[in-house]
Every structure is written in structure tokens, then in C-alpha cells.
Design an enzyme around this catalytic site. Structure first.
Site, PDB file in Angstrom:
ATOM      1  N   CYS A  54      -4.485  57.163  -0.449  1.00  0.00           N
ATOM      2  CA  CYS A  54      -5.586  56.332   0.026  1.00  0.00           C
ATOM      3  C   CYS A  54      -5.304  55.744   1.406  1.00  0.00           C
ATOM      4  CB  CYS A  54      -5.812  55.196  -0.973  1.00  0.00           C
ATOM      5  SG  CYS A  54      -7.060  54.001  -0.471  1.00  0.00           S
ATOM      6  N   TYR A 185     -16.057  58.992   5.739  1.00  0.00           N
ATOM      7  CA  TYR A 185     -16.586  58.914   4.381  1.00  0.00           C
ATOM      8  C   TYR A 185     -18.111  59.041   4.378  1.00  0.00           C
ATOM      9  CZ  TYR A 185     -12.167  57.693   2.167  1.00  0.00           C
ATOM     10  OH  TYR A 185     -10.884  57.741   1.682  1.00  0.00           O
TER      11      TYR A 185
END
Length: 343
Positions: A54, A185
Site C-alpha cells: 500500500c 486511482y
């Protein structure tokens, strides 16, 4: 989930028809020197839970290393593949975190608040004595590590958020966040052409601006490493491995931009940055977990990682990576990235 995997239109496996919108951190308590939120800085009291996959959690990994907080703030690394029960501690003996004694991160969330809204995200800091989640506010965690935790910094730790440069750091970091950190994203989770086109344009417009900014300066703000560099690094280091193909940010690879490619290699080769990066975890998380984007869950073999260790020549621009300080010592035993997961 990573914080950016929990917004509208995003989930563990499927993505809806709404435009991607990042969820806000639900638990925003701060661990401070004066303990004003009820959580005072205290060596050994808290545990940082991350996934090396992440980018938002990776910020905390880099900050912790640079500041030398390893002995003060212990580390739990989750399996890069979550299931419906959240991040799993299946990398540890018995599939349990050896300090918290839990199998899933959601157990610490549930101790803090049962049936809270939102997903179970990393980074998360857990209070070891109570087993409760303290914070999952990834934007604030690294700022507090740099400032509120200063009494526990190693000798020679850099000032990652110097007071005189905070306005400029915040301004640069905001553009990086909006168009790059979150922009990839927005492109990857887009469910419509117009939405994707806008995100794609924002990503590369900002990367072009950053490339120009870094053409004749080694770091984003001032002549030393700061929070701004950490926030950009964690996206750039993933760009060619996942965002270029998986998220369709494919105008060009990072390796095809001479300035940004040299800049990110400079950071990668700086102690505290590359030694936190696990390319195997990164690729397996994105390509396996995001089945709404990659339904076959096939993890690509490439790209070739050998270029990360090639000379970057950025030292010719001057700059002092750690200011008046020193590099961090070697990675503590047990926290090393496996040899097969790095160049």
C-alpha cells in the site's frame, strides 16, 4: 484495504458505477507529545500495522526508518492479499500477529468501535495494552512522526517537516496528492471514458510539472529530503510495476522520463526508501485483489527491476539528503524485504 481502495466505486473485489472517491479516515485521533487526544507518545506502547503493498502505508514505513523510530514503534506487516475479513497476519507464525495476538486487523478496529462505517485500512496504529486502534489517518500519521515523536528520534534524524518550509511542502504535497497519489486511482477505478480521460490528463499534467521542477533541483522543497519527497516516492516507485498497465496510466513509463526516473532512483537508493519496498507484495496485491480490474488475477512477471540500482547522477545537483544529520542504520533484523522481492 489501502485508504484509496475504500472510496465510492471501490471495494475489495468489485467496482461500482460511481466515480471513484477516496474515503476519509474514520479514526483521526493523534498520538502527540502532550497526549491531548488521550494518546501520549510513549516508546513501546504502539504498533504500526502496514502492508508493504500500500502506497499510503509505505509513507509511514519510510518516515519510521528515516527518523529511527524502529525501537520505539514496533511494526506489523500484513499479507498483501486481504480477504473478506480484512488484512491478515498470515506472514506470522500461527497466522497471528505476535504482539497483538490477533489474526485480522479488523479485530483492533472492532475493539475501538463495533460496526463502524468504512473499511479496514492501513496504515493503522494500535495501542498494544488495550489492543484498540488509535488512528488510521494516513495523512497525519507521518506528520506526527516527524514532529510529535521528535523526543524519540534517532541521533542524526533528518527534519522531514521543517517549520520554515511547511507552507511550501503542504502546497507541493497537495498537488501531488490530488493529481498523482489519488489521480492514478481515479484513472484505474474509472467506470466511464470521460472520467478516465480526466484522471489520466491530471496524472500526466502533474508529472510533467514535477519533472520540470526537479530538472535542476535534487528534492522537491529545499535542499534536503522532506515529507513532500516521501509522498511522491511511494507512487512513483509503483508506477511502472502497476499503475502504467493495471491502472491504464500508459502515456509513458516512468523509466521513459529521464528526470523523474533519475529522481526516483536517487530516492530508492537512499537508505530508508528502497529498503522498505517489496515489489512482490506490490504486484500481488494490485493484480490479485482488484479482480474488478483484473478478473484473471494473473500477476505479470515484469517489469525488469535491475534498473533501480543503476547510477542516477542526481548528486551532481547538490543537496544534502539528511541535512545536518546522517543516514539511518541498517534495517533491523526481521524487517528486511526478502531478497527475491527487490532488485
Amino acid at each position: 484495504m489501502c485508504p484509496a481502495d475504500t472510496g465510492e466505486g471501490a471495494g475489495n473485489t468489485e467496482y461500482g458505477r460511481k466515480a471513484f472517491k477516496r474515503s476519509r479516515s474514520h479514526f483521526a485521533d493523534r498520538i502527540t507529545a502532550d497526549g491531548r487526544d488521550g494518546w501520549p507518545v510513549e516508546a513501546g506502547r504502539y504498533r504500526l500495522v502496514v502492508s508493504r503493498a500500500c502506497p499510503w502505508a509505505s509513507r509511514a514505513l519510510v518516515s519510521r526508518r528515516l527518523l529511527g523510530l524502529e525501537s520505539a514503534l514496533s511494526l506489523a506487516v500484513a499479507d498483501p492479499i486481504q480477504d473478506d475479513r480484512s488484512w491478515r497476519f498470515t506472514l506470522d507464525p500461527g497466522d497471528r500477529d505476535p504482539v497483538l495476538g490477533i489474526r485480522f486487523l479488523h479485530e483492533a478496529y472492532d475493539k475501538r468501535e463495533t460496526n463502524y462505517p468504512g473499511g479496514v485500512s492501513v496504515p493503522a496504529i494500535v495501542d498494544v495494552p488495550s489492543g484498540e486502534l488509535v488512528t488510521n489517518d494516513y495523512q497525519q500519521i507521518t506528520l506526527d512522526l516527524a514532529t510529535e515523536w521528535s523526543a524519540l528520534h534517532r541521533p542524526g534524524a533528518p527534519d522531514l517537516y521543517p517549520e520554515a518550509l511547511r507552507d511550501e511542502i503542504d502546497e507541493v504535497a497537495e498537488g501531488v496528492y490530488r493529481d498523482v497519489n489519488n489521480g492514478v486511482y481515479r484513472a484505474g477505478f474509472a467506470t466511464g471514458q470521460e472520467e478516465y480521460d480526466k484522471a489520466y490528463a491530471d496524472v500526466f499534467r502533474r508529472l510533467d510539472l514535477l519533472s520540470e521542477r526537479l530538472r535542476d533541483r535534487r528534492y522537491l522543497v529545499g535542499d534536503t529530503l522532506t515529507e513532500a519527497d516521501i509522498r511522491l516516492f511511494t507512487t512513483l516507485v509503483r508506477f511502472d510495476a502497476v499503475y502504467h498497465g493495471h491502472f491504464k496510466c500508459n502515456r509513458n513509463k516512468l523509466a521513459e522520463d529521464p528526470v523523474l526516473w533519475a529522481y526516483v532512483r536517487d530516492l530508492y537508493q537512499t537508505p530508508g526508501f528502497g529498503d522498505t519496498v517489496d515489489f512482490d507484495h506490490i504486484k500481488r496485491h494490485y493484480y490479485v485483489v482488484h479482480t474488478g480490474i483484473n478478473p484473471t488475477s494473473i500477476v505479470p512477471v515484469g517489469p525488469d527491476l535491475s534498473g533501480w540500482l543503476t547510477p542516477h547522477h542526481r548528486e551532481q545537483l547538490g543537496g544534502r539528503p539528511f541535512g545536518d544529520g546522517t543516514p539511518p542504520p541498517p534495517v533491523p533484523a526481521g524487517e528486511e524485504v526478502p531478497a527475491g522481492h527487490r532488485p
